[in-house]
Design a protein around this motif. Structure first.
Motif, PDB file in Angstrom:
ATOM      1  N   ALA A   1       0.827  -1.214   0.000  1.00 23.14           N
ATOM      2  CA  ALA A   1       0.000   0.000   0.000  1.00 23.14           C
ATOM      3  C   ALA A   1       0.860   1.262   0.000  1.00 23.14           C
ATOM      4  O   ALA A   1       0.433   2.303  -0.507  1.00 23.14           O
ATOM      5  CB  ALA A   1      -0.932   0.003   1.213  1.00 23.14           C
ATOM      6  N   MET A   2       2.057   1.185   0.554  1.00 30.83           N
ATOM      7  CA  MET A   2       2.927   2.363   0.678  1.00 30.83           C
ATOM      8  C   MET A   2       3.931   2.495  -0.469  1.00 30.83           C
ATOM      9  O   MET A   2       4.194   3.602  -0.933  1.00 30.83           O
ATOM     10  CB  MET A   2       3.714   2.297   1.996  1.00 30.83           C
ATOM     11  N   GLU A   3       4.517   1.405  -0.891  1.00 35.35           N
ATOM     12  CA  GLU A   3       5.692   1.456  -1.763  1.00 35.35           C
ATOM     13  C   GLU A   3       5.442   2.140  -3.104  1.00 35.35           C
ATOM     14  O   GLU A   3       6.120   3.099  -3.454  1.00 35.35           O
ATOM     15  CB  GLU A   3       6.256   0.044  -1.973  1.00 35.35           C
ATOM     16  N   LYS A   4       4.503   1.644  -3.872  1.00 35.19           N
ATOM     17  CA  LYS A   4       4.288   2.233  -5.199  1.00 35.19           C
ATOM     18  C   LYS A   4       3.826   3.684  -5.120  1.00 35.19           C
ATOM     19  O   LYS A   4       4.396   4.546  -5.802  1.00 35.19           O
ATOM     20  CB  LYS A   4       3.301   1.392  -6.016  1.00 35.19           C
ATOM     21  N   PRO A   5       2.837   3.994  -4.285  1.00 38.97           N
ATOM     22  CA  PRO A   5       2.427   5.391  -4.241  1.00 38.97           C
ATOM     23  C   PRO A   5       3.560   6.347  -3.860  1.00 38.97           C
ATOM     24  O   PRO A   5       3.730   7.379  -4.495  1.00 38.97           O
ATOM     25  CB  PRO A   5       1.317   5.415  -3.189  1.00 38.97           C
ATOM     26  N   TRP A   6       4.347   5.996  -2.838  1.00 42.36           N
ATOM     27  CA  TRP A   6       5.353   6.945  -2.350  1.00 42.36           C
ATOM     28  C   TRP A   6       6.659   6.905  -3.123  1.00 42.36           C
ATOM     29  O   TRP A   6       7.475   7.816  -2.994  1.00 42.36           O
ATOM     30  CB  TRP A   6       5.589   6.769  -0.860  1.00 42.36           C
ATOM     31  N   THR A   7       6.888   5.881  -3.920  1.00 44.44           N
ATOM     32  CA  THR A   7       8.117   5.861  -4.711  1.00 44.44           C
ATOM     33  C   THR A   7       7.867   6.191  -6.173  1.00 44.44           C
ATOM     34  O   THR A   7       8.794   6.553  -6.880  1.00 44.44           O
ATOM     35  CB  THR A   7       8.830   4.489  -4.632  1.00 44.44           C
ATOM     36  N   GLN A   8       6.615   6.083  -6.623  1.00 42.96           N
ATOM     37  CA  GLN A   8       6.342   6.308  -8.043  1.00 42.96           C
ATOM     38  C   GLN A   8       5.266   7.353  -8.289  1.00 42.96           C
ATOM     39  O   GLN A   8       5.456   8.243  -9.110  1.00 42.96           O
ATOM     40  CB  GLN A   8       5.917   4.992  -8.710  1.00 42.96           C
ATOM     41  N   ASP A   9       4.138   7.245  -7.605  1.00 40.43           N
ATOM     42  CA  ASP A   9       2.983   8.077  -7.949  1.00 40.43           C
ATOM     43  C   ASP A   9       2.979   9.438  -7.272  1.00 40.43           C
ATOM     44  O   ASP A   9       2.714  10.451  -7.908  1.00 40.43           O
ATOM     45  CB  ASP A   9       1.678   7.347  -7.587  1.00 40.43           C
ATOM     46  N   LEU A  10       3.248   9.466  -5.980  1.00 38.47           N
ATOM     47  CA  LEU A  10       3.152  10.703  -5.218  1.00 38.47           C
ATOM     48  C   LEU A  10       4.507  11.368  -5.109  1.00 38.47           C
ATOM     49  O   LEU A  10       5.538  10.781  -5.410  1.00 38.47           O
ATOM     50  CB  LEU A  10       2.590  10.423  -3.820  1.00 38.47           C
ATOM     51  N   GLY A  11       4.518  12.576  -4.665  1.00 42.34           N
ATOM     52  CA  GLY A  11       5.779  13.272  -4.484  1.00 42.34           C
ATOM     53  C   GLY A  11       6.343  13.858  -5.761  1.00 42.34           C
ATOM     54  O   GLY A  11       7.469  14.331  -5.793  1.00 42.34           O
ATOM     55  N   LYS A  12       5.582  13.817  -6.824  1.00 43.38           N
ATOM     56  CA  LYS A  12       6.057  14.363  -8.100  1.00 43.38           C
ATOM     57  C   LYS A  12       5.797  15.858  -8.164  1.00 43.38           C
ATOM     58  O   LYS A  12       5.042  16.418  -7.377  1.00 43.38           O
ATOM     59  CB  LYS A  12       5.364  13.654  -9.257  1.00 43.38           C
ATOM     60  N   GLU A  13       6.431  16.476  -9.119  1.00 38.62           N
ATOM     61  CA  GLU A  13       6.233  17.911  -9.345  1.00 38.62           C
ATOM     62  C   GLU A  13       4.742  18.195  -9.442  1.00 38.62           C
ATOM     63  O   GLU A  13       3.999  17.461 -10.064  1.00 38.62           O
ATOM     64  CB  GLU A  13       6.937  18.330 -10.639  1.00 38.62           C
ATOM     65  N   GLY A  14       4.300  19.234  -8.786  1.00 42.91           N
ATOM     66  CA  GLY A  14       2.881  19.593  -8.792  1.00 42.91           C
ATOM     67  C   GLY A  14       2.131  19.068  -7.583  1.00 42.91           C
ATOM     68  O   GLY A  14       1.056  19.563  -7.263  1.00 42.91           O
ATOM     69  N   ALA A  15       2.671  18.047  -6.908  1.00 42.53           N
ATOM     70  CA  ALA A  15       2.042  17.543  -5.686  1.00 42.53           C
ATOM     71  C   ALA A  15       2.291  18.561  -4.570  1.00 42.53           C
ATOM     72  O   ALA A  15       3.253  19.327  -4.622  1.00 42.53           O
ATOM     73  CB  ALA A  15       2.629  16.185  -5.307  1.00 42.53           C
ATOM     74  N   PRO A  16       1.452  18.584  -3.554  1.00 41.25           N
ATOM     75  CA  PRO A  16       1.697  19.501  -2.430  1.00 41.25           C
ATOM     76  C   PRO A  16       3.090  19.274  -1.838  1.00 41.25           C
ATOM     77  O   PRO A  16       3.586  18.146  -1.796  1.00 41.25           O
ATOM     78  CB  PRO A  16       0.606  19.135  -1.423  1.00 41.25           C
ATOM     79  N   ALA A  17       3.697  20.331  -1.350  1.00 37.20           N
ATOM     80  CA  ALA A  17       5.057  20.263  -0.804  1.00 37.20           C
ATOM     81  C   ALA A  17       5.168  19.233   0.315  1.00 37.20           C
ATOM     82  O   ALA A  17       6.162  18.513   0.409  1.00 37.20           O
ATOM     83  CB  ALA A  17       5.498  21.633  -0.310  1.00 37.20           C
ATOM     84  N   VAL A  18       4.146  19.134   1.159  1.00 35.60           N
ATOM     85  CA  VAL A  18       4.189  18.196   2.283  1.00 35.60           C
ATOM     86  C   VAL A  18       4.226  16.753   1.770  1.00 35.60           C
ATOM     87  O   VAL A  18       4.906  15.902   2.347  1.00 35.60           O
ATOM     88  CB  VAL A  18       3.008  18.466   3.257  1.00 35.60           C
ATOM     89  N   GLU A  19       3.551  16.451   0.670  1.00 31.15           N
ATOM     90  CA  GLU A  19       3.594  15.108   0.083  1.00 31.15           C
ATOM     91  C   GLU A  19       4.932  14.841  -0.586  1.00 31.15           C
ATOM     92  O   GLU A  19       5.473  13.735  -0.488  1.00 31.15           O
ATOM     93  CB  GLU A  19       2.463  14.924  -0.927  1.00 31.15           C
ATOM     94  N   ARG A  20       5.475  15.821  -1.277  1.00 27.63           N
ATOM     95  CA  ARG A  20       6.788  15.645  -1.914  1.00 27.63           C
ATOM     96  C   ARG A  20       7.851  15.369  -0.854  1.00 27.63           C
ATOM     97  O   ARG A  20       8.721  14.528  -1.034  1.00 27.63           O
ATOM     98  CB  ARG A  20       7.158  16.874  -2.747  1.00 27.63           C
ATOM     99  N   GLU A  21       7.738  16.072   0.289  1.00 29.74           N
ATOM    100  CA  GLU A  21       8.697  15.856   1.363  1.00 29.74           C
ATOM    101  C   GLU A  21       8.562  14.448   1.942  1.00 29.74           C
ATOM    102  O   GLU A  21       9.555  13.759   2.169  1.00 29.74           O
ATOM    103  CB  GLU A  21       8.504  16.894   2.468  1.00 29.74           C
ATOM    104  N   PHE A  22       7.327  14.001   2.173  1.00 31.79           N
ATOM    105  CA  PHE A  22       7.133  12.651   2.710  1.00 31.79           C
ATOM    106  C   PHE A  22       7.690  11.614   1.739  1.00 31.79           C
ATOM    107  O   PHE A  22       8.364  10.667   2.148  1.00 31.79           O
ATOM    108  CB  PHE A  22       5.655  12.365   2.994  1.00 31.79           C
ATOM    109  N   ALA A  23       7.433  11.774   0.450  1.00 34.20           N
ATOM    110  CA  ALA A  23       7.935  10.831  -0.555  1.00 34.20           C
ATOM    111  C   ALA A  23       9.461  10.768  -0.514  1.00 34.20           C
ATOM    112  O   ALA A  23      10.053   9.682  -0.569  1.00 34.20           O
ATOM    113  CB  ALA A  23       7.441  11.227  -1.944  1.00 34.20           C
ATOM    114  N   ARG A  24      10.103  11.917  -0.395  1.00 34.91           N
ATOM    115  CA  ARG A  24      11.568  11.951  -0.327  1.00 34.91           C
ATOM    116  C   ARG A  24      12.053  11.226   0.930  1.00 34.91           C
ATOM    117  O   ARG A  24      12.954  10.381   0.867  1.00 34.91           O
ATOM    118  CB  ARG A  24      12.066  13.395  -0.331  1.00 34.91           C
ATOM    119  N   LEU A  25      11.458  11.533   2.082  1.00 33.42           N
ATOM    120  CA  LEU A  25      11.848  10.893   3.334  1.00 33.42           C
ATOM    121  C   LEU A  25      11.617   9.383   3.274  1.00 33.42           C
ATOM    122  O   LEU A  25      12.455   8.598   3.729  1.00 33.42           O
ATOM    123  CB  LEU A  25      11.070  11.494   4.506  1.00 33.42           C
TER     124      LEU A  25
END
Length: 184
Positions: A55-79
């Motif tokens: 449930a976590m891996e694909k969304p946070w490594t591929q789908d979310l955290g991309k340009e245009g996503a909210p800054a808080v989501e991009r930060e979580f994806a990076r972390l």
């Protein structure tokens, strides 16, 4: 020495998934997401059961955290991507770089070793995995979302009684509550 925290998001009635499965009902508000990011900054490794990992891996490594996503989501994806991840599974055969597969029969010995080797927080997620490692958990973290789902998968499966002491709690403007418990 490391410490294991069991952290899951729940409904008021204690479910991490609704009756139909999935965590779609847990819509994280920005205030919650920022607090989660603050917690993740202090995590040395994620310890996931297979279903939570998927449930976590694909969304946070591929789908979310991309340009245009909210800054808080991009930060979580990076972390998330920067943090070593261990997935406890008897069915997975391959995982991407940064992820280690641990067979369920080895869970207690591996987590015991990680607690000795890693000086930091090991964030455990997944109720079945948590139940199998209950004696190794140092803290229980619960983010409670302001809704009732009426059934589904509980925070912990039915099992033994465990008394805890509340050491921290926080409420968010979004209505989400955080509670941190330790063993007395």
């Amino acid at each position: 020495m490391g410490k294991v925290i069991y952290w899951m998001n729940t409904s008021i009635d204690g479910y991490i998934e609704g009756p139909g499965g999935g965590m779609n009902f847990l819509d994280p508000a920005e205030d919650y997401h920022q607090a989660a990011n603050d917690h993740v900054r202090r995590i040395a490794a994620f310890l996931f059961g297979r279903r939570l990992y998927e449930a976590m891996e694909k969304p946070w490594t591929q789908d979310l955290g991309k340009e245009g996503a909210p800054a808080v989501e991009r930060e979580f994806a990076r972390l998330y991507k920067e943090t070593p991840r261990y997935v406890f599974s008897d069915t997975l055969q391959t995982v991407p770089e940064g992820v280690t597969i641990v067979r369920r029969k080895d869970a207690v010995s591996v987590v015991t070793r990680l607690k000795q080797e890693i000086d930091g927080t090991l964030q455990l997620g997944g109720p079945e995995l948590a139940a199998s490692l209950l004696d190794l958990i140092d803290e229980f973290w619960v983010y409670t979302f302001p809704l009732i789902v009426g059934g589904g998968k509980p925070y912990l499966p039915v099992g033994k009684e465990l008394r805890l002491r509340l050491v921290e709690h926080r409420s968010f403007a979004s209505g989400i509550m955080f509670q941190r418990y330790v063993r007395p």
